[in-house]
Write a protein that holds these residues in place. Structure first.
Motif, PDB file in Angstrom:
ATOM      1  N   ALA A  51      14.196  -0.039   0.385  1.00 50.32           N
ATOM      2  CA  ALA A  51      14.751  -0.590  -0.857  1.00 50.32           C
ATOM      3  C   ALA A  51      13.946  -1.791  -1.331  1.00 50.32           C
ATOM      4  O   ALA A  51      13.757  -1.997  -2.536  1.00 50.32           O
ATOM      5  CB  ALA A  51      16.211  -0.989  -0.631  1.00 50.32           C
ATOM      6  N   GLN A  52      13.442  -2.577  -0.382  1.00 55.95           N
ATOM      7  CA  GLN A  52      12.606  -3.722  -0.743  1.00 55.95           C
ATOM      8  C   GLN A  52      11.318  -3.259  -1.423  1.00 55.95           C
ATOM      9  O   GLN A  52      10.836  -3.886  -2.370  1.00 55.95           O
ATOM     10  CB  GLN A  52      12.284  -4.532   0.510  1.00 55.95           C
ATOM     11  CG  GLN A  52      11.521  -5.825   0.239  1.00 55.95           C
ATOM     12  CD  GLN A  52      12.387  -6.871  -0.428  1.00 55.95           C
ATOM     13  OE1 GLN A  52      13.474  -7.174   0.045  1.00 55.95           O
ATOM     14  NE2 GLN A  52      11.906  -7.416  -1.539  1.00 55.95           N
ATOM     15  N   VAL A  53      10.768  -2.148  -0.940  1.00 58.97           N
ATOM     16  CA  VAL A  53       9.579  -1.577  -1.584  1.00 58.97           C
ATOM     17  C   VAL A  53       9.898  -1.207  -3.030  1.00 58.97           C
ATOM     18  O   VAL A  53       9.128  -1.500  -3.958  1.00 58.97           O
ATOM     19  CB  VAL A  53       9.078  -0.346  -0.803  1.00 58.97           C
ATOM     20  CG1 VAL A  53       7.973   0.369  -1.586  1.00 58.97           C
ATOM     21  CG2 VAL A  53       8.570  -0.751   0.573  1.00 58.97           C
ATOM     22  N   ASN A  54      11.051  -0.562  -3.236  1.00 58.10           N
ATOM     23  CA  ASN A  54      11.467  -0.201  -4.600  1.00 58.10           C
ATOM     24  C   ASN A  54      11.600  -1.437  -5.478  1.00 58.10           C
ATOM     25  O   ASN A  54      11.239  -1.420  -6.664  1.00 58.10           O
ATOM     26  CB  ASN A  54      12.798   0.537  -4.575  1.00 58.10           C
ATOM     27  CG  ASN A  54      12.681   1.950  -4.038  1.00 58.10           C
ATOM     28  OD1 ASN A  54      13.540   2.411  -3.291  1.00 58.10           O
ATOM     29  ND2 ASN A  54      11.621   2.670  -4.406  1.00 58.10           N
ATOM     30  N   MET A  55      12.096  -2.515  -4.901  1.00 54.78           N
ATOM     31  CA  MET A  55      12.267  -3.743  -5.685  1.00 54.78           C
ATOM     32  C   MET A  55      10.908  -4.311  -6.084  1.00 54.78           C
ATOM     33  O   MET A  55      10.718  -4.726  -7.237  1.00 54.78           O
ATOM     34  CB  MET A  55      13.055  -4.767  -4.886  1.00 54.78           C
ATOM     35  CG  MET A  55      13.285  -6.070  -5.654  1.00 54.78           C
ATOM     36  SD  MET A  55      14.342  -7.223  -4.773  1.00 54.78           S
ATOM     37  CE  MET A  55      14.270  -8.639  -5.883  1.00 54.78           C
TER      38      MET A  55
END
Length: 393
Positions: free
Chosen positions: A47-51
């Motif tokens: 999810a951090q990558v998506n952010m």
């Protein structure tokens, strides 16, 4: 998750945050999730990558199951809050940060910064939902408001709004009691607390508060009317418990109505009955004597051919109004609004509605609603209004 895996996730996360290098984070999250799709740290890393890639919706979607399963997961909720901020969801961010404020100084600081705006948004949602009849939505918004600003006056006020709309007087009273303790000079809050104390709380406190209001606002007709109603409700506490229960019923039957009339009107309880009339279907009724008294005073009808009273049939509003206008007409002298000989046993529906409106038992003839049933509290209000008419003849 072993120490080696934990260290690899921390390194990938650090590289992602400091240099924006998402390659190692993507590769590691794919590797870990392939072998363990439910590994929460790996999901948060993905999810951090998506952010970082500004795909905020995808990141939130990944985090939904994580924060749902782990209500105290600090890193998950912190990222969830940041994503909500990116999407301009102030309320979602505030709720997220508040949840972990005790374990994260960063979350606590952001919660403080967002609290005023987020709480205002929630209160406005609650008002809008209630105004549009969306009580369930208002309840959900209230739960979120209580979680982020539960100790504030505005939250207590919103709790009272929702409780009233949800027909939960006990919850409303709890909120109003606290509001009153914080500001005992607030007239509106004091009035509402007095009313609720009389209905579902401590009637002696309700009477005390009403007397204080009468003293504080001498000559105020609205306060005097509410005080008179409170005194009437206070007298209800002296009635037998089963009669008190009838006064709270959401639908009153004919037997209960006759019983309430008997106990609420001393002139019925102690008056001289007329000619005896027989009703075969009340012989086993627990309040047979009260019903007989009301029948023989001519305040309610018995089927003349079948000799049936139908004690367990819900009483219609028009029948209740008929009984009240007959009772008023029997007074010597009758109230001016009734006039001599106006309310006879064979009065038409139209005439009953007209008399009830003239006497203020209903706001207007259109409120007569002949085919509607009536509640216990409505019977009590009719009785109180009728007694005031008699007292002020």
């Amino acid at each position: 998750m072993g120490p080696t895996t934990e260290r690899r996730i921390q390194q990938a996360f650090q590289s992602l945050v400091t240099s924006g290098d998402s390659g190692s984070a993507v590769a590691l999250s794919h590797e870990l999730l392939a072998s363990n799709p439910g590994l929460h740290p790996a999901i948060v890393l993905a999810a951090q990558v998506n952010m970082i890639d500004r795909d905020f919706e995808a990141a939130l979607e990944k985090l939904h199951p994580v924060v749902g399963e782990l209500p105290e997961y600090t890193s998950g909720w912190l990222l969830y809050g940041r994503l909500n901020e990116k999407l301009d969801d102030v309320v979602g961010a505030l709720v997220s940060y508040t949840r972990i404020a005790d374990s994260s100084s960063t979350a606590a600081a952001r919660a403080r910064e967002l609290k005023t705006r987020g709480a205002e948004i929630l209160r406005n949602r609650i008002k809008s939902d209630l105004n549009n009849g969306r009580t369930d939505d208002a309840i959900r918004s209230l739960e979120r408001l209580q979680s982020v600003a539960g100790d504030e006056k505005a939250t207590l006020q919103a709790t009272a709004w929702v409780a009233r709309a949800s027909n939960d007087p006990e919850l409303e009273l709890d909120a109003v009691r606290t509001l009153h303790s914080q500001n005992p000079g607030d007239r509106e809050v004091t009035e509402r607390r007095a009313e609720l104390e009389m209905e579902v709380g401590d009637p002696s406190n309700g009477m005390r508060l009403m007397k204080e209001l009468v003293t504080a606002y001498p000559g105020d007709k609205l306060i005097e009317e509410k005080a008179a109603r409170a005194e009437f409700l206070w007298r209800l506490q002296l009635l037998p418990p089963d009669v008190q229960a009838m006064a709270q019923e959401p639908q009153v039957d004919r037997g209960d109505f006759a019983t309430l009339v008997f106990w609420l009107f001393p002139e019925v309880r102690y008056g001289r009955a007329g000619s005896a009339r027989i009703a075969n279907d009340i012989l086993e009724h627990p309040h047979r004597s009260e019903i007989v008294r009301v029948i023989n005073l001519g305040l309610m009808d018995v089927d003349p051919s079948l000799h049936r009273f139908e004690p367990y049939r819900p009483i219609l509003r028009i029948e209740a109004l008929s009984s009240m206008t007959r009772l008023l007409a029997d007074q010597r002298p009758p109230p001016v609004c009734v006039g001599p000989g106006s309310a006879q046993v064979d009065s038409s529906r139209q005439r009953i509605c007209q008399l009830a409106s003239q006497c203020g038992l209903i706001a207007s003839e259109s409120d007569c609603l002949p085919s509607a049933t009536i509640t216990g509290p409505e019977v009590v209000d009719l009785a109180r209004s009728s007694q005031e008419l008699v007292a002020n003849r």
